[in-house]
Design a protein around this motif. Sequence first.
Motif, PDB file in Angstrom:
ATOM      1  N   UNK A  58       1.532  -7.717   3.609  1.00  0.00           N
ATOM      2  CA  UNK A  58       0.848  -6.654   4.344  1.00  0.00           C
ATOM      3  C   UNK A  58       0.477  -7.222   5.704  1.00  0.00           C
ATOM      4  N   UNK A  59       0.893  -6.546   6.758  1.00  0.00           N
ATOM      5  CA  UNK A  59       0.672  -7.024   8.130  1.00  0.00           C
ATOM      6  C   UNK A  59       1.139  -8.471   8.295  1.00  0.00           C
ATOM      7  N   UNK A  60       2.343  -8.741   7.828  1.00  0.00           N
ATOM      8  CA  UNK A  60       2.971 -10.063   7.962  1.00  0.00           C
ATOM      9  C   UNK A  60       2.205 -11.184   7.267  1.00  0.00           C
ATOM     10  N   UNK A  61       1.407 -10.830   6.278  1.00  0.00           N
ATOM     11  CA  UNK A  61       0.649 -11.824   5.534  1.00  0.00           C
ATOM     12  C   UNK A  61       0.898 -11.624   4.044  1.00  0.00           C
ATOM     13  N   UNK A  62       1.231 -12.705   3.349  1.00  0.00           N
ATOM     14  CA  UNK A  62       1.432 -12.637   1.906  1.00  0.00           C
ATOM     15  C   UNK A  62       0.076 -12.763   1.227  1.00  0.00           C
ATOM     16  N   UNK A  63      -0.288 -11.708   0.490  1.00  0.00           N
ATOM     17  CA  UNK A  63      -1.616 -11.619  -0.111  1.00  0.00           C
ATOM     18  C   UNK A  63      -1.515 -11.391  -1.613  1.00  0.00           C
ATOM     19  N   UNK A  64      -2.604 -11.685  -2.342  1.00  0.00           N
ATOM     20  CA  UNK A  64      -2.648 -11.244  -3.742  1.00  0.00           C
ATOM     21  C   UNK A  64      -2.527  -9.713  -3.762  1.00  0.00           C
ATOM     22  N   UNK A  65      -1.901  -9.168  -4.792  1.00  0.00           N
ATOM     23  CA  UNK A  65      -1.664  -7.733  -4.871  1.00  0.00           C
ATOM     24  C   UNK A  65      -2.912  -6.895  -4.670  1.00  0.00           C
ATOM     25  N   UNK A  66      -4.010  -7.293  -5.298  1.00  0.00           N
ATOM     26  CA  UNK A  66      -5.259  -6.528  -5.184  1.00  0.00           C
ATOM     27  C   UNK A  66      -5.749  -6.486  -3.744  1.00  0.00           C
ATOM     28  N   UNK A  67      -5.638  -7.613  -3.043  1.00  0.00           N
ATOM     29  CA  UNK A  67      -6.103  -7.680  -1.655  1.00  0.00           C
ATOM     30  C   UNK A  67      -5.205  -6.834  -0.739  1.00  0.00           C
ATOM     31  N   UNK A  68      -3.896  -6.860  -0.974  1.00  0.00           N
ATOM     32  CA  UNK A  68      -2.975  -6.042  -0.173  1.00  0.00           C
ATOM     33  C   UNK A  68      -3.285  -4.559  -0.360  1.00  0.00           C
ATOM     34  N   UNK A  69      -3.512  -4.148  -1.612  1.00  0.00           N
ATOM     35  CA  UNK A  69      -3.869  -2.753  -1.878  1.00  0.00           C
ATOM     36  C   UNK A  69      -5.192  -2.391  -1.201  1.00  0.00           C
ATOM     37  N   UNK A  70      -6.158  -3.287  -1.287  1.00  0.00           N
ATOM     38  CA  UNK A  70      -7.474  -3.031  -0.697  1.00  0.00           C
ATOM     39  C   UNK A  70      -7.360  -2.833   0.813  1.00  0.00           C
ATOM     40  N   UNK A  71      -6.626  -3.731   1.470  1.00  0.00           N
ATOM     41  CA  UNK A  71      -6.490  -3.635   2.932  1.00  0.00           C
ATOM     42  C   UNK A  71      -5.745  -2.374   3.354  1.00  0.00           C
TER      43      UNK A  71
END
Length: 160
Positions: A58-71
Amino acid sequence: MLCVGLSGVRPQVVETLVQLLNRYVIPYVPEAGSVGASDLAPLAHVALVLVGEGRAWYNDELLPGAEALKRAKIPACDLQGRDGFALINGLSQSTGIGSLALNDTARLVANAEVAAALSMSALGSRLDSLDERVLRGKPHAGSLISARRLRRLFEVKKKE
């Protein structure tokens, strides 16, 4: 395939997938590793993000799934009934990769046609070889299409 209505997946699950696409949340899917002939393992990585697990870009950043959904302000999906099975069953990833490859190929052909037109123009080539009467009956139907596009490129040059 999920929208056809034969997989048993709930509309909420498909809507969440659409939100991922629209908000550019891209599930991280390893390049290698699958079971059998289907896309089981890769599709499972996509499904993980839907429930707030796994990882996603998300936005060129690899995040934990929960954090990507939150953002992205996407609520995690609560899988029920046949949702999980429907998400990992089928050839969705292979179809998607094939579609992207087809799109890339079409762009490459268009670029090659522009390069050919520029080369022909620079070399002062005659355009007789692009005449439909010459190409009609040839075994490659694509040559007619490509010649038509090349002629259009030359028409644009004449107008300028």
